[in-house]
Design a protein around this motif. Structure first.
Motif, PDB file in Angstrom:
ATOM      1  N   ALA A 170      21.155-112.657  -6.069  1.00 17.06           N
ATOM      2  CA  ALA A 170      21.979-111.446  -5.931  1.00 17.06           C
ATOM      3  C   ALA A 170      23.246-111.510  -6.766  1.00 17.06           C
ATOM      4  O   ALA A 170      23.749-110.490  -7.231  1.00 17.06           O
ATOM      5  CB  ALA A 170      22.325-111.216  -4.461  1.00 17.06           C
ATOM      6  N   PHE A 171      23.788-112.728  -6.961  1.00  9.89           N
ATOM      7  CA  PHE A 171      24.998-112.900  -7.770  1.00  9.89           C
ATOM      8  C   PHE A 171      24.674-113.489  -9.144  1.00  9.89           C
ATOM      9  O   PHE A 171      25.539-114.078  -9.788  1.00  9.89           O
ATOM     10  CB  PHE A 171      25.996-113.792  -7.032  1.00  9.89           C
ATOM     11  N   GLY A 172      23.442-113.320  -9.604  1.00 11.48           N
ATOM     12  CA  GLY A 172      23.011-113.960 -10.837  1.00 11.48           C
ATOM     13  C   GLY A 172      23.226-113.174 -12.108  1.00 11.48           C
ATOM     14  O   GLY A 172      22.932-113.687 -13.198  1.00 11.48           O
ATOM     15  N   ASP A 173      23.754-111.961 -12.020  1.00  9.78           N
ATOM     16  CA  ASP A 173      23.841-111.128 -13.219  1.00  9.78           C
ATOM     17  C   ASP A 173      24.872-111.619 -14.222  1.00  9.78           C
ATOM     18  O   ASP A 173      24.840-111.213 -15.389  1.00  9.78           O
ATOM     19  CB  ASP A 173      24.162-109.680 -12.835  1.00  9.78           C
ATOM     20  N   THR A 174      25.809-112.465 -13.793  1.00  9.24           N
ATOM     21  CA  THR A 174      26.780-113.026 -14.727  1.00  9.24           C
ATOM     22  C   THR A 174      26.325-114.390 -15.249  1.00  9.24           C
ATOM     23  O   THR A 174      27.052-115.037 -16.000  1.00  9.24           O
ATOM     24  CB  THR A 174      28.159-113.168 -14.062  1.00  9.24           C
ATOM     25  N   ALA A 175      25.139-114.830 -14.838  1.00 11.29           N
ATOM     26  CA  ALA A 175      24.600-116.125 -15.286  1.00 11.29           C
ATOM     27  C   ALA A 175      23.098-115.997 -15.508  1.00 11.29           C
ATOM     28  O   ALA A 175      22.304-116.749 -14.947  1.00 11.29           O
ATOM     29  CB  ALA A 175      24.911-117.219 -14.272  1.00 11.29           C
ATOM     30  N   GLN A 176      22.708-115.025 -16.336  1.00 15.65           N
ATOM     31  CA  GLN A 176      21.288-114.757 -16.548  1.00 15.65           C
ATOM     32  C   GLN A 176      20.537-115.966 -17.088  1.00 15.65           C
ATOM     33  O   GLN A 176      19.324-116.096 -16.886  1.00 15.65           O
ATOM     34  CB  GLN A 176      21.131-113.577 -17.520  1.00 15.65           C
ATOM     35  N   HIS A 177      21.245-116.862 -17.794  1.00 16.43           N
ATOM     36  CA  HIS A 177      20.585-118.023 -18.392  1.00 16.43           C
ATOM     37  C   HIS A 177      19.951-118.927 -17.343  1.00 16.43           C
ATOM     38  O   HIS A 177      19.031-119.698 -17.658  1.00 16.43           O
ATOM     39  CB  HIS A 177      21.596-118.832 -19.204  1.00 16.43           C
ATOM     40  N   ASN A 178      20.421-118.857 -16.101  1.00 16.13           N
ATOM     41  CA  ASN A 178      19.866-119.733 -15.057  1.00 16.13           C
ATOM     42  C   ASN A 178      18.880-119.012 -14.151  1.00 16.13           C
ATOM     43  O   ASN A 178      18.439-119.572 -13.150  1.00 16.13           O
ATOM     44  CB  ASN A 178      20.996-120.331 -14.214  1.00 16.13           C
ATOM     45  N   SER A 179      18.522-117.793 -14.495  1.00 25.02           N
ATOM     46  CA  SER A 179      17.571-117.044 -13.680  1.00 25.02           C
ATOM     47  C   SER A 179      16.151-117.570 -13.880  1.00 25.02           C
ATOM     48  O   SER A 179      15.781-118.005 -14.981  1.00 25.02           O
ATOM     49  CB  SER A 179      17.618-115.562 -14.052  1.00 25.02           C
ATOM     50  N   VAL A 180      15.350-117.504 -12.815  1.00 21.84           N
ATOM     51  CA  VAL A 180      13.933-117.852 -12.922  1.00 21.84           C
ATOM     52  C   VAL A 180      13.049-116.609 -12.802  1.00 21.84           C
ATOM     53  O   VAL A 180      11.837-116.722 -12.634  1.00 21.84           O
ATOM     54  CB  VAL A 180      13.534-118.911 -11.869  1.00 21.84           C
ATOM     55  N   ALA A 181      13.655-115.435 -12.895  1.00 16.45           N
ATOM     56  CA  ALA A 181      12.888-114.194 -12.746  1.00 16.45           C
ATOM     57  C   ALA A 181      11.779-114.073 -13.782  1.00 16.45           C
ATOM     58  O   ALA A 181      10.717-113.498 -13.503  1.00 16.45           O
ATOM     59  CB  ALA A 181      13.820-112.989 -12.835  1.00 16.45           C
ATOM     60  N   ALA A 182      11.987-114.615 -14.971  1.00 16.42           N
ATOM     61  CA  ALA A 182      10.977-114.508 -16.035  1.00 16.42           C
ATOM     62  C   ALA A 182       9.693-115.245 -15.695  1.00 16.42           C
ATOM     63  O   ALA A 182       8.646-114.994 -16.305  1.00 16.42           O
ATOM     64  CB  ALA A 182      11.548-115.058 -17.342  1.00 16.42           C
ATOM     65  N   HIS A 183       9.732-116.130 -14.700  1.00 10.97           N
ATOM     66  CA  HIS A 183       8.574-116.972 -14.363  1.00 10.97           C
ATOM     67  C   HIS A 183       7.823-116.493 -13.127  1.00 10.97           C
ATOM     68  O   HIS A 183       6.963-117.205 -12.615  1.00 10.97           O
ATOM     69  CB  HIS A 183       9.046-118.411 -14.149  1.00 10.97           C
ATOM     70  N   THR A 184       8.127-115.294 -12.656  1.00  8.61           N
ATOM     71  CA  THR A 184       7.577-114.848 -11.380  1.00  8.61           C
ATOM     72  C   THR A 184       6.152-114.330 -11.447  1.00  8.61           C
ATOM     73  O   THR A 184       5.612-113.903 -10.423  1.00  8.61           O
ATOM     74  CB  THR A 184       8.491-113.778 -10.757  1.00  8.61           C
ATOM     75  N   ALA A 185       5.513-114.370 -12.606  1.00 10.06           N
ATOM     76  CA  ALA A 185       4.080-114.054 -12.632  1.00 10.06           C
ATOM     77  C   ALA A 185       3.272-115.159 -11.965  1.00 10.06           C
ATOM     78  O   ALA A 185       2.150-114.922 -11.509  1.00 10.06           O
ATOM     79  CB  ALA A 185       3.605-113.844 -14.075  1.00 10.06           C
ATOM     80  N   ARG A 186       3.839-116.359 -11.891  1.00  5.88           N
ATOM     81  CA  ARG A 186       3.119-117.461 -11.243  1.00  5.88           C
ATOM     82  C   ARG A 186       3.195-117.287  -9.726  1.00  5.88           C
ATOM     83  O   ARG A 186       4.227-116.904  -9.177  1.00  5.88           O
ATOM     84  CB  ARG A 186       3.691-118.806 -11.672  1.00  5.88           C
ATOM     85  N   PRO A 187       2.105-117.572  -9.014  1.00  5.11           N
ATOM     86  CA  PRO A 187       2.117-117.444  -7.553  1.00  5.11           C
ATOM     87  C   PRO A 187       3.142-118.385  -6.923  1.00  5.11           C
ATOM     88  O   PRO A 187       3.389-119.483  -7.418  1.00  5.11           O
ATOM     89  CB  PRO A 187       0.689-117.836  -7.156  1.00  5.11           C
ATOM     90  N   GLY A 188       3.723-117.925  -5.834  1.00  3.36           N
ATOM     91  CA  GLY A 188       4.616-118.774  -5.063  1.00  3.36           C
ATOM     92  C   GLY A 188       6.083-118.636  -5.374  1.00  3.36           C
ATOM     93  O   GLY A 188       6.917-119.173  -4.644  1.00  3.36           O
ATOM     94  N   LEU A 189       6.443-117.934  -6.440  1.00  4.33           N
ATOM     95  CA  LEU A 189       7.852-117.756  -6.796  1.00  4.33           C
ATOM     96  C   LEU A 189       8.260-116.309  -6.541  1.00  4.33           C
ATOM     97  O   LEU A 189       7.638-115.375  -7.050  1.00  4.33           O
ATOM     98  CB  LEU A 189       8.087-118.102  -8.261  1.00  4.33           C
ATOM     99  N   ILE A 190       9.308-116.130  -5.748  1.00  2.00           N
ATOM    100  CA  ILE A 190       9.831-114.809  -5.388  1.00  2.00           C
ATOM    101  C   ILE A 190      11.317-114.796  -5.691  1.00  2.00           C
ATOM    102  O   ILE A 190      12.061-115.671  -5.221  1.00  2.00           O
ATOM    103  CB  ILE A 190       9.597-114.505  -3.893  1.00  2.00           C
ATOM    104  N   VAL A 191      11.761-113.835  -6.476  1.00  2.00           N
ATOM    105  CA  VAL A 191      13.166-113.743  -6.859  1.00  2.00           C
ATOM    106  C   VAL A 191      13.725-112.397  -6.394  1.00  2.00           C
ATOM    107  O   VAL A 191      13.099-111.348  -6.594  1.00  2.00           O
ATOM    108  CB  VAL A 191      13.342-113.894  -8.388  1.00  2.00           C
ATOM    109  N   LEU A 192      14.892-112.442  -5.781  1.00  2.00           N
ATOM    110  CA  LEU A 192      15.574-111.239  -5.308  1.00  2.00           C
ATOM    111  C   LEU A 192      16.773-110.961  -6.206  1.00  2.00           C
ATOM    112  O   LEU A 192      17.568-111.865  -6.492  1.00  2.00           O
ATOM    113  CB  LEU A 192      16.060-111.428  -3.864  1.00  2.00           C
ATOM    114  N   ARG A 193      16.914-109.696  -6.633  1.00  2.00           N
ATOM    115  CA  ARG A 193      18.055-109.287  -7.450  1.00  2.00           C
ATOM    116  C   ARG A 193      18.702-108.042  -6.836  1.00  2.00           C
ATOM    117  O   ARG A 193      18.017-107.214  -6.232  1.00  2.00           O
ATOM    118  CB  ARG A 193      17.622-108.985  -8.888  1.00  2.00           C
ATOM    119  N   SER A 194      20.002-107.918  -7.023  1.00  2.00           N
ATOM    120  CA  SER A 194      20.777-106.851  -6.380  1.00  2.00           C
ATOM    121  C   SER A 194      21.496-105.996  -7.408  1.00  2.00           C
ATOM    122  O   SER A 194      22.081-106.512  -8.365  1.00  2.00           O
ATOM    123  CB  SER A 194      21.811-107.457  -5.429  1.00  2.00           C
ATOM    124  N   VAL A 195      21.476-104.685  -7.203  1.00  2.00           N
ATOM    125  CA  VAL A 195      22.262-103.765  -8.022  1.00  2.00           C
ATOM    126  C   VAL A 195      23.685-103.646  -7.487  1.00  2.00           C
ATOM    127  O   VAL A 195      24.594-103.220  -8.179  1.00  2.00           O
ATOM    128  CB  VAL A 195      21.566-102.384  -8.070  1.00  2.00           C
TER     129      VAL A 195
END
Length: 326
Positions: A163-188
């Motif tokens: 939720a507080f990751g928008d100022t540190a996109q380099h550490n996000s794992v959202a790009a890897h969520t096509a793999r089963p078992g990984l769920i990422v939550l993001r907030s507007v």
């Protein structure tokens, strides 16, 4: 219902004033300027807009995303998509995660950040707030991806609340969520300062997103919220300017606290420290019309958000100076 920041009505009722400087949330005080709404925004049923999903996937770098009514909606729903499981939730962190996993028949363990590595080996679900709210602690993306491989191999989940990751996109794992078992939550709500439209996104494998959408039901995001969020997610110039401004403001807040003997940690949107006298500090600030976030349970300390203007910065500095003189 758990306590959260932003509860200014409680502040006014308790302390009897209305000129508050609200630093109790980690929300950007300079919100995205919402565009004018289409004339039928309040008239039509809010069918999902594929353009909004595409804009979110581009902004967050995720292959598949589901809009939800704030990440809170997903936090409440995800525990209902699993049979009773062993669940480790990072602690201290956003309390709603533990509250809802414990409320649906799961076996819950509150796990300090330095014990999460071990928790991965004997739990079915691990929930990590990254960067953490309230402490600002960060788990590197490479470590999170190792954990999801271990969990997914036995049908487990790694839930990462960014939720507080928008100022540190380099550490996000959202790009890897096509793999089963990984769920990422993001907030507007946080980076864009638009908490009132109640919109967040879940990134995960398409099958899980389908199950989650079925559970949440139709028309979960209002038409106006979709229109405003589409504009916000697509405004690349605003993103770049805001990241620069927030990083500068976050450094200024940390330096201001340091100048008053407070060694804090956090993100560009907030600072936190283990205050020896948290109740007294909270009381001191409230008596001066400054509303801060008090933590008295797993993490005894104070969290401060960013002042909205120069007058707010000066007001905070004065209150800190008076605190040091006590």
């Amino acid at each position: 219902m758990l306590e959260h920041g932003g509860n200014l009505r409680d502040a006014a009722k308790r302390f009897g004033r209305d000129n508050w400087l609200d630093l109790s949330t980690g929300i950007n005080p300079h919100w995205y300027p919402a565009p004018a709404l289409a004339g039928n925004a309040w008239h039509r049923l809010p069918e999902p807009d594929p353009a909004l999903v595409a804009a979110a996937e581009a902004f967050y770098g995720a292959p598949h995303m589901l809009p939800v009514a704030g990440t809170q909606a997903a936090i409440q729903a995800l525990p209902r998509l699993r049979k009773p499981s062993r669940v480790a939730v990072s602690a201290p962190s956003y309390a709603e995660h533990a509250h809802h996993w414990a409320d649906h028949g799961h076996t819950l363990t509150l796990t300090p950040y330095d014990a999460l590595e071990a928790a991965v080996t004997h739990n079915d679900v691990v929930v990590v707030v990254n960067p953490n709210n309230p402490t600002g602690a960060v788990v590197p993306a490479t470590q999170l991806l190792r954990w999801v491989d271990q969990l997914a191999a036995r049908g487990g989940w790694l839930v990462v609340d960014e939720a507080f990751g928008d100022t540190a996109q380099h550490n996000s794992v959202a790009a890897h969520t096509a793999r089963p078992g990984l769920i990422v939550l993001r907030s507007v709500g946080k980076f864009f300062g638009l908490a009132g439209i109640r919109l967040g996104f879940v990134a995960a494998h398409a099958n899980l997103l389908r199950d989650l959408a079925d559970l949440l039901g139709p028309w979960t995001i209002s038409g106006p919220a979709q229109q405003i969020a589409l504009a916000a997610l697509s405004d690349h110039a605003w993103h770049a300017n805001t990241r620069a401004e927030l990083h500068a403001s976050g450094e200024r807040l940390q330096a201001l606290l340091g100048a008053h003997g407070i060694q804090s940690n956090g993100t560009p949107l907030f600072q936190w420290w283990a205050e020896p006298q948290p109740e007294a500090f909270w009381q001191h600030m409230a008596e001066r019309g400054i509303w801060v976030r008090l933590f008295t349970q797993a993490a005894r300390g104070i969290r401060l958000g960013l002042p909205p203007d120069e007058a707010g910065w000066q007001r905070l500095q004065t209150a800190l100076t008076e605190w040091n003189k006590k």
